[in-house]
Design a protein around this motif. Sequence first.
Motif, PDB file in Angstrom:
ATOM      1  N   HIS A 257       4.484  78.443 118.448  1.00 25.50           N
ATOM      2  CA  HIS A 257       3.196  77.789 118.691  1.00 25.50           C
ATOM      3  C   HIS A 257       3.170  76.336 118.210  1.00 25.50           C
ATOM      4  O   HIS A 257       2.100  75.757 118.019  1.00 25.50           O
ATOM      5  CB  HIS A 257       2.064  78.630 118.076  1.00 25.50           C
ATOM      6  CG  HIS A 257       2.114  80.037 118.584  1.00 25.50           C
ATOM      7  ND1 HIS A 257       1.762  80.376 119.872  1.00 25.50           N
ATOM      8  CD2 HIS A 257       2.574  81.175 118.003  1.00 25.50           C
ATOM      9  CE1 HIS A 257       1.977  81.678 120.060  1.00 25.50           C
ATOM     10  NE2 HIS A 257       2.477  82.173 118.949  1.00 25.50           N
ATOM     11  N   CYS A 267      -1.189  79.168 126.331  1.00 24.35           N
ATOM     12  CA  CYS A 267      -0.292  80.087 125.618  1.00 24.35           C
ATOM     13  C   CYS A 267      -1.012  81.416 125.366  1.00 24.35           C
ATOM     14  O   CYS A 267      -2.243  81.487 125.431  1.00 24.35           O
ATOM     15  CB  CYS A 267       0.099  79.455 124.289  1.00 24.35           C
ATOM     16  SG  CYS A 267       1.118  80.486 123.237  1.00 24.35           S
ATOM     17  N   CYS A 269      -1.578  82.621 122.672  1.00 23.69           N
ATOM     18  CA  CYS A 269      -2.407  82.462 121.475  1.00 23.69           C
ATOM     19  C   CYS A 269      -3.736  81.778 121.792  1.00 23.69           C
ATOM     20  O   CYS A 269      -4.592  81.661 120.923  1.00 23.69           O
ATOM     21  CB  CYS A 269      -1.663  81.663 120.412  1.00 23.69           C
ATOM     22  SG  CYS A 269      -1.575  79.896 120.765  1.00 23.69           S
ATOM     23  N   CYS A 274       2.000  75.188 123.830  1.00 21.40           N
ATOM     24  CA  CYS A 274       2.871  75.687 122.744  1.00 21.40           C
ATOM     25  C   CYS A 274       4.325  75.741 123.225  1.00 21.40           C
ATOM     26  O   CYS A 274       4.597  75.890 124.420  1.00 21.40           O
ATOM     27  CB  CYS A 274       2.447  77.092 122.322  1.00 21.40           C
ATOM     28  SG  CYS A 274       0.815  77.169 121.573  1.00 21.40           S
TER      29      CYS A 274
HETATM   30 ZN   LIG Z   1       0.634  79.475 121.237  1.00 20.58          ZN
END
Ligand SMILES: [Zn+2]
Length: 425
Positions: A257, A267, A269, A274
């Motif tokens: 990340h 991403c 996340c 990332c």
């Molecule tokens: Zn990420």
Amino acid sequence: MVSKERAGAGSAAEPTDQLALRRANLSRTLRHIRTNGPRSRAAIASATGLHKATVSSLVDELLARRLVREIGVEHSGSAGRPGRGIALSPDVGAIGIEINVDYLAVHGSDLTGRTVIEKRVSFDAKRRDVERCLDDLTVAAQRSLAELTRRGVTPVGLTVAVPGLVDVARGVVVLAPNLGWRDVPVATRLAHGLAPDLWIGVDNDANLAALAEYTWGVAAGTDDLVYLTGEVGVGGGVIVNGRLLRGADGFSGEVGHLPVEPGGDRCGCGRVGCWETKVGLAELVRRATPDAAYGLEQGPIPDPEERVAEVVRRLAAGDRGVAEAVAEVGKWLGHGGAILVNLFNPRVIVLGGYFAELADHLIPSAQANLARLAVASTAARCHFVASHLGFTAAARGGAGVVVERMIEDPTAVALTAPPPLAGVR
Ligand SMILES: [Zn+2]
């Protein structure tokens, strides 16, 4: 120190410092055998400086806990009579299980480090909710533990490797973006379905793989190394000066990340640009074999190795588009690698997972970009190398952590025979 030694497995009446000393000496004896191979009691005494009678008592206890066994006659040099050799026991062992986006990997080994179980099965974490994943993980753990037992190895513990942030002390997965997990009490949940005396640990997959790499891998013993998981997600395990770098909260190594491309792709996340959106397996597959991209599956989810094998087939067939896609991923691998070199100055960056399988195609462009972007560039002498441990590196590291715990505290392993008599020296 020697004057305070007392034999015996310990009772509630014994002072804590004597129990601690006994435990330390059991650990020391076990560690000595692991480092030096089978040794007679006399040889252990002479090398460790412990009294012979103390070593005999310690070995008796290790025998009772089935952590060592007696083997043939061992000559311990010119001095003294030959004694029976004491070797690490293959009777106790541990399991490591890695849960990832598209597979479960299992590694079972005994105290001697011998691999007893090694397997990987396809798994579709995206189509299962957390509860279902934990049910499947529990079943996989039960089966693996039973298999280890069937093969004559009593499991002492198990470590689950997870691609995400793990609170190791509590066994809780704080966040695993690619699994969609948040605050999942994995250890507690697994404990319900497993034997009550089994030790259960949970740790980050890249950290465990880095430990496996440092112990058994291609760069074993390299005191400054970074291990990269090459899965859908990309994690890093960082070894600095021979020790795993965990950070203040245990969350270091989330290198997947690192923001590398402002305005880039979304991403897992939730952030944008990332590193893993440039080098993760899903991105490689999307670029190289778009017809087989993640999320397009109609039936069962393909094994990640099948996806990689398809990329390798197309490379071998001379597909230029695929070669360019792989080189582009390699370039981004070098981009992130340069950040790691600037931060940690590792001697090697070990490539795991799919990175290892495509290493010959990825490393040239990765190494070139690393040399271009790292401040120390060639002076840093950092090289990408492919892991030999394959997709089970994290699981292997997980089993290794349990074995290390056994060696650190042999009294955590249950006695199966009467303990040696207290007071015998
Ligand atoms: Zn990420």
